[in-house]
Scaffold this motif. Structure first.
Motif, PDB file in Angstrom:
ATOM      1  N   PRO A 155       4.482   2.783   1.518  1.00 50.90           N
ATOM      2  CA  PRO A 155       4.983   2.638   0.144  1.00 50.90           C
ATOM      3  C   PRO A 155       4.744   1.239  -0.402  1.00 50.90           C
ATOM      4  CG  PRO A 155       6.622   3.687   1.562  1.00 50.90           C
ATOM      5  CD  PRO A 155       5.551   3.154   2.463  1.00 50.90           C
ATOM      6  N   VAL A 156       4.760   1.149  -1.721  1.00 50.89           N
ATOM      7  CA  VAL A 156       4.609  -0.144  -2.390  1.00 50.89           C
ATOM      8  C   VAL A 156       5.743  -1.078  -1.951  1.00 50.89           C
ATOM      9  CG1 VAL A 156       4.572  -1.318  -4.623  1.00 50.89           C
ATOM     10  CG2 VAL A 156       3.499   0.935  -4.382  1.00 50.89           C
ATOM     11  N   GLY A 157       5.385  -2.288  -1.548  1.00 49.24           N
ATOM     12  CA  GLY A 157       6.382  -3.262  -1.129  1.00 49.24           C
ATOM     13  C   GLY A 157       6.850  -3.106   0.293  1.00 49.24           C
ATOM     14  N   SER A 158       6.201  -2.218   1.051  1.00 52.36           N
ATOM     15  CA  SER A 158       6.593  -1.997   2.442  1.00 52.36           C
ATOM     16  C   SER A 158       5.371  -2.144   3.345  1.00 52.36           C
ATOM     17  CB  SER A 158       7.202  -0.603   2.608  1.00 52.36           C
ATOM     18  OG  SER A 158       7.423  -0.301   3.977  1.00 52.36           O
ATOM     19  N   GLU A 159       5.624  -2.376   4.603  1.00 45.90           N
ATOM     20  CA  GLU A 159       4.544  -2.432   5.592  1.00 45.90           C
ATOM     21  C   GLU A 159       4.728  -1.352   6.644  1.00 45.90           C
ATOM     22  OE1 GLU A 159       4.423  -6.337   7.214  1.00 45.90           O
ATOM     23  OE2 GLU A 159       3.795  -7.294   5.338  1.00 45.90           O
ATOM     24  N   GLN A 160       5.722  -0.471   6.435  1.00 44.57           N
ATOM     25  CA  GLN A 160       6.051   0.554   7.427  1.00 44.57           C
ATOM     26  C   GLN A 160       5.369   1.873   7.066  1.00 44.57           C
ATOM     27  OE1 GLN A 160       7.922   0.204  10.237  1.00 44.57           O
ATOM     28  NE2 GLN A 160       7.371   2.308  10.761  1.00 44.57           N
ATOM     29  N   PRO A 161       4.433   2.361   7.892  1.00 42.52           N
ATOM     30  CA  PRO A 161       3.800   3.647   7.600  1.00 42.52           C
ATOM     31  C   PRO A 161       4.766   4.812   7.867  1.00 42.52           C
ATOM     32  CG  PRO A 161       3.008   2.787   9.688  1.00 42.52           C
ATOM     33  CD  PRO A 161       3.884   1.727   9.110  1.00 42.52           C
ATOM     34  N   ILE A 162       4.759   5.785   6.959  1.00 39.66           N
ATOM     35  CA  ILE A 162       5.595   6.988   7.079  1.00 39.66           C
ATOM     36  C   ILE A 162       4.674   8.200   7.164  1.00 39.66           C
ATOM     37  CG2 ILE A 162       7.463   8.338   6.052  1.00 39.66           C
ATOM     38  CD1 ILE A 162       8.256   5.487   6.773  1.00 39.66           C
ATOM     39  N   SER A 163       4.918   9.044   8.139  1.00 37.24           N
ATOM     40  CA  SER A 163       4.033  10.191   8.340  1.00 37.24           C
ATOM     41  C   SER A 163       4.237  11.249   7.257  1.00 37.24           C
ATOM     42  CB  SER A 163       4.295  10.824   9.708  1.00 37.24           C
ATOM     43  OG  SER A 163       3.523  12.001   9.860  1.00 37.24           O
ATOM     44  N   LEU A 164       3.108  11.765   6.761  1.00 36.98           N
ATOM     45  CA  LEU A 164       3.122  12.908   5.846  1.00 36.98           C
ATOM     46  C   LEU A 164       2.575  14.152   6.529  1.00 36.98           C
ATOM     47  CD1 LEU A 164       1.952  11.239   2.505  1.00 36.98           C
ATOM     48  CD2 LEU A 164       4.280  11.740   3.262  1.00 36.98           C
TER      49      LEU A 164
END
Length: 219
Positions: A155-164
């Motif tokens: 997400p914008v402003g984050s460095e943490q990948p989230i699985s889709l």
């Protein structure tokens, strides 16, 4: 029961339909008879709520205003026509009020797209409908090897990948994001593809090489 049958039941309840076929159907159709009885009760309630003889001299005043050759029978006919028109108007208004509102499908939102590429020559195209939250992934060149390719969003402003979730590495696929996923996907977010074991990452984070990435932009 169709809208036409409901209107027929209302007409029969009001005495506005003298068609023998309609009366015969009323006698033999339990559902129609039950609906006509319902309408009778409804109109009885409406009639009870109306003021009785609110203007006692209304009809004499109308009669005085008519041409001299209008007789009592003509006046009676006007009364019946007016009453019938008012009854039909009441039926129409009640039916419109009771008819379920039709939910319109959501209008397409501004499309957002992403072009993903990587050092291994991997290439994918992503299309995202911002209104329906439907995400379509089209692999142009992608080799998932013996495992699966998994899609991630940063997400914008984050460095943490989230699985889709795991995607089809051969042909286009699409699915609708759930509300928590949709909150993460917006123009400026980054998509990435990693190679994972069959079924996807066992840890909730990328464990294999990232073979393609790209930003989502609004067109």
């Amino acid at each position: 029961m169709t809208d036409e049958d409901d209107l027929l039941a209302a007409e029969l309840a009001l005495g506005l339909n003298d068609d023998p076929a309609a009366r015969a159907r009323l006698a033999g159709d339990a559902a129609l008879a039950e609906r006509a009885a319902w309408w009778e009760q409804r109109f009885a309630g409406l009639a009870a709520a109306l003021p009785q003889d609110a203007v006692p001299d209304l009809w004499p005043r109308i009669a005085a205003a008519l041409p001299q050759n209008d007789n009592a029978r003509g006046l009676l006919r006007w009364k019946l026509v007016s009453a019938a028109m008012a009854a039909v108007a009441v039926v129409a208004l009640v039916m419109v009020a009771q008819r379920p509102q039709i939910a319109l499908p959501p209008q397409p939102g501004p499309p957002a797209v992403a072009s993903l590429s990587g050092e291994r020559g991997s290439a994918l195209a992503i299309n995202y409908d911002t209104a329906s939250h439907r995400l379509t992934v089209a692999p142009v060149k992608l080799d998932s090897g013996k495992g699966d390719a998994e899609l991630w969003v940063i997400p914008v402003g984050s460095e943490q990948p989230i699985s889709l979730g795991v995607i089809d590495a051969v042909k286009p696929s699409s699915h609708t994001l759930n509300p928590s996923q949709a909150r993460l996907v917006a123009p400026g977010a980054t998509f990435a593809i990693s190679l994972e074991p069959t079924g996807g990452s066992p840890t909730g984070k990328p464990t294999g090489p990232v073979v393609a990435s790209g930003k989502l932009i609004e067109t």
